[in-house]
Every structure is written in structure tokens, then in C-alpha cells.
Scaffold this active site. Structure first.
Site, PDB file in Angstrom:
ATOM      1  N   LEU A 101       0.850  -1.183  -0.059  1.00 29.61           N
ATOM      2  CA  LEU A 101       0.101   0.122  -0.055  1.00 29.61           C
ATOM      3  C   LEU A 101       0.775   1.146   0.160  1.00 29.61           C
ATOM      4  CD1 LEU A 101      -2.703  -0.878   2.603  1.00 29.61           C
ATOM      5  CD2 LEU A 101      -3.076  -0.716   0.352  1.00 29.61           C
ATOM      6  N   GLY A 102       2.041   1.040   0.387  1.00 29.76           N
ATOM      7  CA  GLY A 102       2.845   2.200   0.770  1.00 29.76           C
ATOM      8  C   GLY A 102       3.971   1.925   1.502  1.00 29.76           C
ATOM      9  N   GLY A 104       6.964   4.083   4.542  1.00 34.92           N
ATOM     10  CA  GLY A 104       7.330   5.255   5.096  1.00 34.92           C
ATOM     11  C   GLY A 104       8.440   5.050   5.788  1.00 34.92           C
ATOM     12  N   GLY A 105       8.764   5.724   6.833  1.00 29.98           N
ATOM     13  CA  GLY A 105      10.096   5.875   7.719  1.00 29.98           C
ATOM     14  C   GLY A 105       9.939   4.543   8.807  1.00 29.98           C
ATOM     15  N   PHE A 106       8.821   4.169   8.920  1.00 27.70           N
ATOM     16  CA  PHE A 106       8.922   2.922  10.003  1.00 27.70           C
ATOM     17  C   PHE A 106       8.839   1.545   9.118  1.00 27.70           C
ATOM     18  CE2 PHE A 106       7.157   6.254  12.735  1.00 27.70           C
ATOM     19  CZ  PHE A 106       7.924   6.020  13.648  1.00 27.70           C
ATOM     20  N   GLY A 107       8.671   1.609   8.118  1.00 27.67           N
ATOM     21  CA  GLY A 107       8.629   0.239   7.106  1.00 27.67           C
ATOM     22  C   GLY A 107       7.645   0.306   6.127  1.00 27.67           C
ATOM     23  N   VAL A 109       3.717  -0.786   4.187  1.00 20.92           N
ATOM     24  CA  VAL A 109       2.423  -1.269   4.601  1.00 20.92           C
ATOM     25  C   VAL A 109       1.944  -2.250   3.690  1.00 20.92           C
ATOM     26  CG1 VAL A 109       0.305  -0.594   5.062  1.00 20.92           C
ATOM     27  CG2 VAL A 109       2.302   0.822   5.744  1.00 20.92           C
ATOM     28  N   LYS A 123       1.522  -2.856   8.843  1.00 19.89           N
ATOM     29  CA  LYS A 123       2.790  -2.452   8.841  1.00 19.89           C
ATOM     30  C   LYS A 123       3.887  -3.147   9.225  1.00 19.89           C
ATOM     31  CE  LYS A 123       3.004   2.110   9.186  1.00 19.89           C
ATOM     32  NZ  LYS A 123       3.123   3.617   9.530  1.00 19.89           N
ATOM     33  N   ASP A 228       4.025  13.339  14.550  1.00 15.57           N
ATOM     34  CA  ASP A 228       4.351  13.568  13.078  1.00 15.57           C
ATOM     35  C   ASP A 228       2.941  13.578  12.203  1.00 15.57           C
ATOM     36  OD1 ASP A 228       5.951  13.367  10.625  1.00 15.57           O
ATOM     37  OD2 ASP A 228       5.843  11.168  10.733  1.00 15.57           O
TER      38      ASP A 228
HETATM   39  N1  LIG Z   1      -4.610   1.612   7.688  1.00 11.20           N
HETATM   40  C1  LIG Z   1      -4.293   2.057   6.290  1.00 11.20           C
HETATM   41  N2  LIG Z   1      -5.144   1.826   5.468  1.00 11.20           N
HETATM   42  C2  LIG Z   1      -4.878   1.877   4.008  1.00 11.20           C
HETATM   43  N3  LIG Z   1      -3.815   2.436   3.520  1.00 11.20           N
HETATM   44  C3  LIG Z   1      -2.719   2.605   4.688  1.00 11.20           C
HETATM   45  C4  LIG Z   1      -2.894   2.508   5.837  1.00 11.20           C
HETATM   46  N4  LIG Z   1      -1.672   2.525   6.681  1.00 11.20           N
HETATM   47  C5  LIG Z   1      -0.992   3.121   5.617  1.00 11.20           C
HETATM   48  N5  LIG Z   1      -1.427   3.058   4.382  1.00 11.20           N
HETATM   49  C6  LIG Z   1      -0.823   3.388   3.158  1.00 11.20           C
HETATM   50  O1  LIG Z   1       0.495   3.215   3.348  1.00 11.20           O
HETATM   51  C7  LIG Z   1       1.235   4.564   2.981  1.00 11.20           C
HETATM   52  C8  LIG Z   1       2.661   4.374   3.844  1.00 11.20           C
HETATM   53  O2  LIG Z   1       2.336   4.783   4.958  1.00 11.20           O
HETATM   54  P1  LIG Z   1       3.241   4.856   6.186  1.00 11.20           P
HETATM   55  O3  LIG Z   1       2.680   5.323   7.602  1.00 11.20           O
HETATM   56  O4  LIG Z   1       4.424   3.596   6.159  1.00 11.20           O
HETATM   57  O5  LIG Z   1       4.080   6.157   5.626  1.00 11.20           O
HETATM   58  P2  LIG Z   1       4.091   7.805   5.865  1.00 11.20           P
HETATM   59  O6  LIG Z   1       2.840   7.850   6.582  1.00 11.20           O
HETATM   60  O7  LIG Z   1       4.225   8.305   4.402  1.00 11.20           O
HETATM   61  O8  LIG Z   1       5.365   8.012   6.686  1.00 11.20           O
HETATM   62  P3  LIG Z   1       5.690   7.984   8.212  1.00 11.20           P
HETATM   63  O9  LIG Z   1       6.439   6.824   8.355  1.00 11.20           O
HETATM   64  O10 LIG Z   1       6.353   9.199   8.439  1.00 11.20           O
HETATM   65  O11 LIG Z   1       4.372   7.745   8.821  1.00 11.20           O
HETATM   66  C9  LIG Z   1       0.101   5.650   3.244  1.00 11.20           C
HETATM   67  O12 LIG Z   1       0.712   6.871   2.572  1.00 11.20           O
HETATM   68  C10 LIG Z   1      -0.837   5.022   2.849  1.00 11.20           C
HETATM   69  O13 LIG Z   1      -0.965   5.286   1.605  1.00 11.20           O
HETATM   70 MG   LIG Z   2       2.104   7.141   8.269  1.00  8.47          MG
END
Ligand SMILES: Nc1ncnc2c1ncn2[C@@H]1O[C@H](COP(=O)(O)OP(=O)(O)OP(=O)(O)O)[C@@H](O)[C@H]1O
Ligand SMILES: [Mg+2]
Length: 452
Positions: A101-102, A104-107, A109, A123, A228
Site C-alpha cells: 500500500l505504501g 514510510g519511515g517505519f517500514g 505497509v 505495517k 508526525d
Molecule cells: N491503515 C491503512 N489503510 C490504508 N492504507 C494505509 C494504511 N496505513 C498506511 N497506508 C498507506 O501506506 C502509506 C505508507 O504509510 P506509512 O505510515 O508507512 O508512511 P508515511 O505515513 O508516508 O510516513 P511515516 O512513516 O512518516 O508515517 C500511506 O501513505 C497510505 O497510503
Molecule cells: Mg504514516
């Protein structure tokens, strides 16, 4: 004669008194026995009731153990406990991590589905956990898992196997706000799907998000500072109800954040949204979330990234400063026209959003409103005092070199000044802050070495 009569009367009286006393003693005994019997009956009723309850609980537990993981999951959810998954269970419910799905800094998803058909977002954490953080992991999961609100993303469970540390969240159909906000389509993710949201929808997304953060700061059992807040951490349901994601993660350890400058302590926050006290190594409070929320409000208002180097008009490069300049000149008209899609009926709401944003991003944490005030102002329930300059600590507005500290004392320390507007009485401790850079203030990706 009279002596004999007197003696007889006395004897009769004495006899009557003795009889009455005996009767009273008997009555008392009977009453006491009755009370005692009633009391014993009550106790035995209570004991029986408790026994029946215990038997019922034991029966429920037996049933849960017998009827397998789906019901066990639902049972634990109903009992407000995040469920523990094994790495095998996670691999199975994400189809071997096939749909990303995407990240980020933690890993990264991944999309998944529980055996009962409930969609989830998994995640997989890539944070480096030292022993102390590992010990705190369960406690933290307990807090996050028990924090429920309509505007917060729900944590269903976690995995804490030696090789897999993951969090299992409710899945939000419309992903993050980020992909609906920017014209350039960056952040559209997942197939680049992006539809234009109406201004009213954006406005209610702003209010819902503010309510989610208010809950974290002021209403939940254990106060949580998010650290954040940004559009990527505001997720949207199928009907565009916003839910704040990733609260409580800041305490799970340092993340591998590609956007983060080494300037910030503990890898918290994202440049462009992180409050000055985060990157200036000053004490932090929940007011750093208020600052970040203000930056999100500017992006909602302008439907653009706050920093956009592509724009021809250099004064518009950094939107918050441009908004302040226009506001100071009394040119609300320009601001409202920059807020794309605002109809005549929503004009006042756009102006309100602009003023609230300017208050939220004040340099001094004590000058920023609390989130409950933010909600009340956005909902039009609280009058807004005209904002003061949030950017007095920087001079100029153009190139990096022109950004220099210029606070009241000339040293850039947090001081209570005439600009202090008294939202609360907490004034941050004075300290020698680091110099703000374009990279941190505006989120500009800089290749220049950072000087402190
Ligand atoms: N619960 C969820 N339902 C649907 N999509 C999600 C969910 N959680 C995360 N995502 C998708 O995964 C992407 C990455 O999320 P992630 O939290 O890992 O990164 P981030 O928010 O861009 O950065 P950060 O690590 O700073 O939070 C999000 O932008 C979103 O599109
Ligand atoms: Mg996030």
C-alpha cells in the site's frame, strides 16, 4: 394499712416492669434473628450469583478456545485487547505480502485480510529496537490498542516474533489525504487514483482530524503526542471520514526516515511539518502537533504543497509565508482565491481556516492554541483574535541565506514577549536553539551541508 397497699402496688409495678423487659428482650431477639436470616440470605444469593457468573465466563472461554481464531479475534477485539499474530499468520493474511500500500519511515505497509474477511493494513516495522525499546513495545501496543476514537485509525493487533515486528491496523479504503491534495499528483500512490475533493469535504476532513488530535492530547486516558502530523498520516474511509494514523509510534524507536535531517532528535517529525522546538533541540509538548496541524491546514487551504519550487512567482514558493504577507496587507481576497474551489458560501470558513492556521504555526508553543480551541474555532464556536506574525523568527522569505534568527531578543530564544497571546500559561524553557534552515522550516530538500 397504707404501707401494705404501697408495698402491693410496688410489687405489681415491679412485676409488670419485669414482664415488659422480658417481652422486649424476646422481641429484640426475634428481630435480631430475622435481620440475621435476611443478611445470610443476601450473602448466599450474592455467592450464588458470582458462582453463576464464573461458570458462564469459564464456558465462554471454553467456547473461544474451541471455536478457533476468527472468533477468538473478535472476542479479543470486544475485550479491547490488541491481538497477537504469528509471522506465519501475517504472511497468510497478506498473501505473502503481495499487495504493497505504501512505505514510510517505519517500514512497508501491505494490504491483508483476516480469515473472517475483515480487510487490514499490515505495517512491517523496520525500526531499530534496542533492548529497552523492545521491553516497552508491549506496553506501547497496549496503549495504542486501547485508544479508540472515530477519528483515529484502530490497531487490531501486532506481531512480535524474533524476525517480524509488525502492526495490524484497520484498512482505510481511500488511503491518505496526501494523494487528494496536491496538483502534481505526487503521493497519489496505489495506481495514481486521485479524484478532486470538494472544498466542503476538505473542510470537514480538517475538523475531523483536529478532533482526532484533540482526543490524543486532551481526552484519552494516557495523553499521546503524535509528533508526525502530516497529510500522509491522515487516512480516509470510503466516505472520506478522516482518521489520524501512526499515533504512539514515536516511542517505538528510531525510524529509518529518508526525509529526516540528522538535526532532529530521535528522528521525530517530518521537515516542513515539524515544529521549531523539535528541530531546534528545545523541550517539546503536545503543541508541536498543533504546529504540524497548522501546516496541514495551509496545504488544505491552498491544495498544494507548502513548499513548491516549481512556481514562477518566487513569493509564492513557501505558501504559509505568502499567506501571512497577504493577511498582513489585509488582502484576504487573494488568499481566498488561492484556495481553489471555495464558493461564496464557504468564504468565511476559508478565512477562518487561514486564521487558525496562522495561530497554529506560531513560533512559541505557548502562543499556539490547544486542539480543543482549534476545533471550536474551525467550527465557528469561538471568536478568533487577529493572528500575529508567526514568522518573526526568520527574516526575508526567499533564499536559504536570507533566513536568519530575528526573534525579540536577537538570540532566537523562546521568550514571553508582547506577541505572547496567552492561549495558556506554559512558556517553554529558554535555551539556545539551533539555527532554522530552509530544509527544516519549509521541507525543502537541500543538498547543502547543514550548519548548526
Ligand atoms: N491503515 C491503512 N489503510 C490504508 N492504507 C494505509 C494504511 N496505513 C498506511 N497506508 C498507506 O501506506 C502509506 C505508507 O504509510 P506509512 O505510515 O508507512 O508512511 P508515511 O505515513 O508516508 O510516513 P511515516 O512513516 O512518516 O508515517 C500511506 O501513505 C497510505 O497510503
Ligand atoms: Mg504514516
Amino acid at each position: 394499712m397504707s404501707a401494705a397497699v404501697t408495698a402491693t402496688v410496688s410489687a405489681v409495678c415491679a412485676t409488670v416492669a419485669v414482664v415488659i423487659t422480658i417481652l422486649m428482650i424476646r422481641g429484640c431477639r426475634r428481630w435480631r434473628w430475622k435481620v440475621y436470616k435476611k443478611f445470610m440470605a443476601k450473602i448466599s444469593d450474592e455467592v450464588n450469583r458470582r458462582n453463576r457468573e464464573l461458570e458462564a465466563c469459564a464456558a465462554v472461554n471454553d467456547v473461544v478456545i474451541e471455536i478457533g481464531p476468527v472468533e477468538k479475534f473478535l472476542h479479543e477485539i470486544l475485550n479491547e485487547k490488541p491481538m497477537r499474530f504469528s509471522s506465519e499468520q501475517l504472511a497468510s493474511c497478506t498473501g505473502d505480502y503481495s499487495t504493497e500500500l505504501g512505505s514510510g519511515g517505519f517500514g512497508v505497509v501491505y494490504k491483508g485480510e483476516l480469515p473472517n474477511g475483515l480487510p487490514v493494513a499490515v505495517k512491517v516495522l523496520k525500526v531499530s529496537m534496542n533492548k529497552k525499546v523492545q521491553e516497552g513495545f508491549m506496553a506501547e501496543i497496549g496503549t495504542i490498542g486501547r485508544t479508540y476514537h472515530v477519528h483515529l485509525v484502530r490497531l487490531y493487533g501486532f506481531c512480535f516474533d524474533p524476525n517480524t515486528k509488525a502492526l495490524v491496523y484497520e484498512y482505510l479504503e481511500n488511503g491518505s489525504l496526501e494523494k487528494y491534495l496536491y496538483r502534481d499528483g505526487e503521493g497519489a500512490g496505489e495506481g495514481g487514483r486521485k479524484e478532486r475533493l470538494e472544498w466542503r469535504t476538505l473542510h470537514s476532513i480538517a475538523i475531523g482530524t483536529a478532533k482526532g488530535i484533540r482526543y490524543l492530547h486532551e481526552e484519552c486516558q494516557q495523553r499521546i503526542v503524535h509528533y508526525d502530523i502530516k497529510p500522509a498520516n491522515i487516512l480516509l474511509t470510503a466516505d472520506f471520514t478522516p482518521k489520524v494514523a501512526d499515533f504512539g509510534l514515536a516511542r517505538l524507536g528510531e525510524r529509518e526516515n529518508p526525509h529526516m535531517s540528522s538535526l532532529t532528535g530521535g528522528g521525530r517529525g517530518t521537515p516542513g511539518y515539524a515544529a521549531p522546538e523539535l528541530w531546534m533541540a528545545l523541550p517539546t509538548t503536545e503543541k508541536c502537533d498543533v504546529y504540524s496541524f497548522g501546516m496541514v491546514l495551509f496545504e488544505i487551504l491552498g491544495r498544494r504543497r507548502n513548499y513548491d519550487a516549481q512556481l514562477e512567482d518566487e513569493s509564492r514558493e513557501w505558501f504559509p509565508k505568502w499567506v501571512w504577507d497577504k493577511y498582513e496587507q489585509g488582502n484576504m481576497e487573494s488568499i481566498v482565491s488561492a484556495a481553489a474551489g471555495v464558493g461564496e458560501a464557504d468564504r468565511e470558513k476559508a478565512e477562518t481556516m487561514c486564521k487558525v492556521a496562522l495561530w497554529c504555526v506560531q513560533f512559541q508553543p505557548s502562543a499556539r492554541p490547544t486542539m480543543s480551541s482549534v476545533v471550536r474555532m474551525l467550527e465557528g464556536e469561538m471568536a478568533i483574535v487577529p493572528p500575529v506574525n508567526p514568522f518573526h523568527y526568520v527574516s526575508g522569505g526567499g533564499s536559504s541565506s536570507s533566513w536568519a534568527l530575528s526573534s525579540g531578543t536577537g538570540t532566537g530564544t523562546f521568550t514571553s514577549s508582547s506577541r505572547d497571546t496567552g492561549w495558556d500559561n506554559k512558556v517553554s524553557a529558554a535555551s539556545t536553539p539551533r539555527k532554522p534552515t530552509d530544509e527544516m522550516v519549509k521541507g525543502v530538500k537541500s543538498t547543502e551541508p547543514v550548519t548548526t
